[in-house]
Design a protein around this motif. Sequence first.
Motif, PDB file in Angstrom:
ATOM      1  N   SER A 140       0.833  -1.208   0.000  1.00  0.00           N
ATOM      2  CA  SER A 140       0.000   0.000   0.000  1.00  0.00           C
ATOM      3  C   SER A 140       0.866   1.255   0.000  1.00  0.00           C
ATOM      4  O   SER A 140       0.581   2.211  -0.728  1.00  0.00           O
ATOM      5  N   LEU A 141       1.920   1.254   0.798  1.00  0.00           N
ATOM      6  CA  LEU A 141       2.836   2.396   0.838  1.00  0.00           C
ATOM      7  C   LEU A 141       3.404   2.671  -0.549  1.00  0.00           C
ATOM      8  O   LEU A 141       3.414   3.812  -1.021  1.00  0.00           O
ATOM      9  N   THR A 142       3.851   1.630  -1.219  1.00  0.00           N
ATOM     10  CA  THR A 142       4.414   1.779  -2.568  1.00  0.00           C
ATOM     11  C   THR A 142       3.387   2.374  -3.523  1.00  0.00           C
ATOM     12  O   THR A 142       3.713   3.270  -4.317  1.00  0.00           O
ATOM     13  N   ALA A 143       2.149   1.910  -3.441  1.00  0.00           N
ATOM     14  CA  ALA A 143       1.097   2.435  -4.328  1.00  0.00           C
ATOM     15  C   ALA A 143       0.857   3.921  -4.069  1.00  0.00           C
ATOM     16  O   ALA A 143       0.690   4.703  -5.019  1.00  0.00           O
ATOM     17  N   TRP A 144       0.832   4.328  -2.812  1.00  0.00           N
ATOM     18  CA  TRP A 144       0.633   5.754  -2.513  1.00  0.00           C
ATOM     19  C   TRP A 144       1.814   6.589  -2.999  1.00  0.00           C
ATOM     20  O   TRP A 144       1.630   7.676  -3.558  1.00  0.00           O
ATOM     21  N   LEU A 145       3.036   6.094  -2.792  1.00  0.00           N
ATOM     22  CA  LEU A 145       4.220   6.874  -3.165  1.00  0.00           C
ATOM     23  C   LEU A 145       4.397   6.998  -4.670  1.00  0.00           C
ATOM     24  O   LEU A 145       5.138   7.870  -5.131  1.00  0.00           O
ATOM     25  N   ARG A 146       3.715   6.174  -5.444  1.00  0.00           N
ATOM     26  CA  ARG A 146       3.761   6.293  -6.903  1.00  0.00           C
ATOM     27  C   ARG A 146       2.880   7.431  -7.420  1.00  0.00           C
ATOM     28  O   ARG A 146       2.988   7.815  -8.587  1.00  0.00           O
ATOM     29  N   LEU A 147       1.996   7.935  -6.564  1.00  0.00           N
ATOM     30  CA  LEU A 147       1.085   9.004  -6.982  1.00  0.00           C
ATOM     31  C   LEU A 147       1.784  10.359  -6.917  1.00  0.00           C
ATOM     32  O   LEU A 147       2.652  10.578  -6.067  1.00  0.00           O
ATOM     33  N   PRO A 148       1.393  11.283  -7.792  1.00  0.00           N
ATOM     34  CA  PRO A 148       1.995  12.614  -7.732  1.00  0.00           C
ATOM     35  C   PRO A 148       1.531  13.352  -6.478  1.00  0.00           C
ATOM     36  O   PRO A 148       0.445  13.112  -5.957  1.00  0.00           O
ATOM     37  N   ASN A 149       2.367  14.225  -5.987  1.00  0.00           N
ATOM     38  CA  ASN A 149       2.048  15.106  -4.855  1.00  0.00           C
ATOM     39  C   ASN A 149       1.783  14.375  -3.543  1.00  0.00           C
ATOM     40  O   ASN A 149       1.039  14.861  -2.692  1.00  0.00           O
ATOM     41  N   VAL A 150       2.392  13.197  -3.370  1.00  0.00           N
ATOM     42  CA  VAL A 150       2.293  12.480  -2.100  1.00  0.00           C
ATOM     43  C   VAL A 150       3.665  12.536  -1.440  1.00  0.00           C
ATOM     44  O   VAL A 150       4.648  12.036  -1.975  1.00  0.00           O
TER      45      VAL A 150
END
Length: 167
Positions: A140-150
Amino acid sequence: MKFLIYFIYIMTKCSTILAFHLVAEALAQAGSEQRRLPENLIGPNKKLNFGSHFSHDQAGELWQVAQTIGRPIVIKTHTGPDPAIVRIIQNGQACYRDPRDIALSMLDHGKRARTEGKPAFAEIEPLEGAKAGIRNQCDSLTAWLRLPNVLPLHFEDIAFDMHTTAA
């Protein structure tokens, strides 16, 4: 402020309440007092704006609520970003911690829960039980960090260097 929805993904046992209140208080001091979102978006009996999974309909409603409020709202979650949320996310942060520390905290919490007869974390007993949960949290962390502006934030910074983190 240009953004209206601010998501905080927080790994389990990673200073959840502190991280949420840090952002909520910063927004409140900037004139964006936080208020509880509708029950169908965050569930009943929630004191904080805590979301799990959002359907496309819920994400659309969340967007409409944010537009109606007209000021930033913060939502915390322990789950990966649902496709519906990915479409509307504007800003956010992802809080993480050394997996070894998470495992120890989960095991301690599990022992305490079993002693007190509470359900949360009671199933975490052998280290293997903690490892499975941590693997999911890392995904889940990896998925969030792939998003812009996170923005990634480390537990140690949140817990022990709060002033710098808040700035």
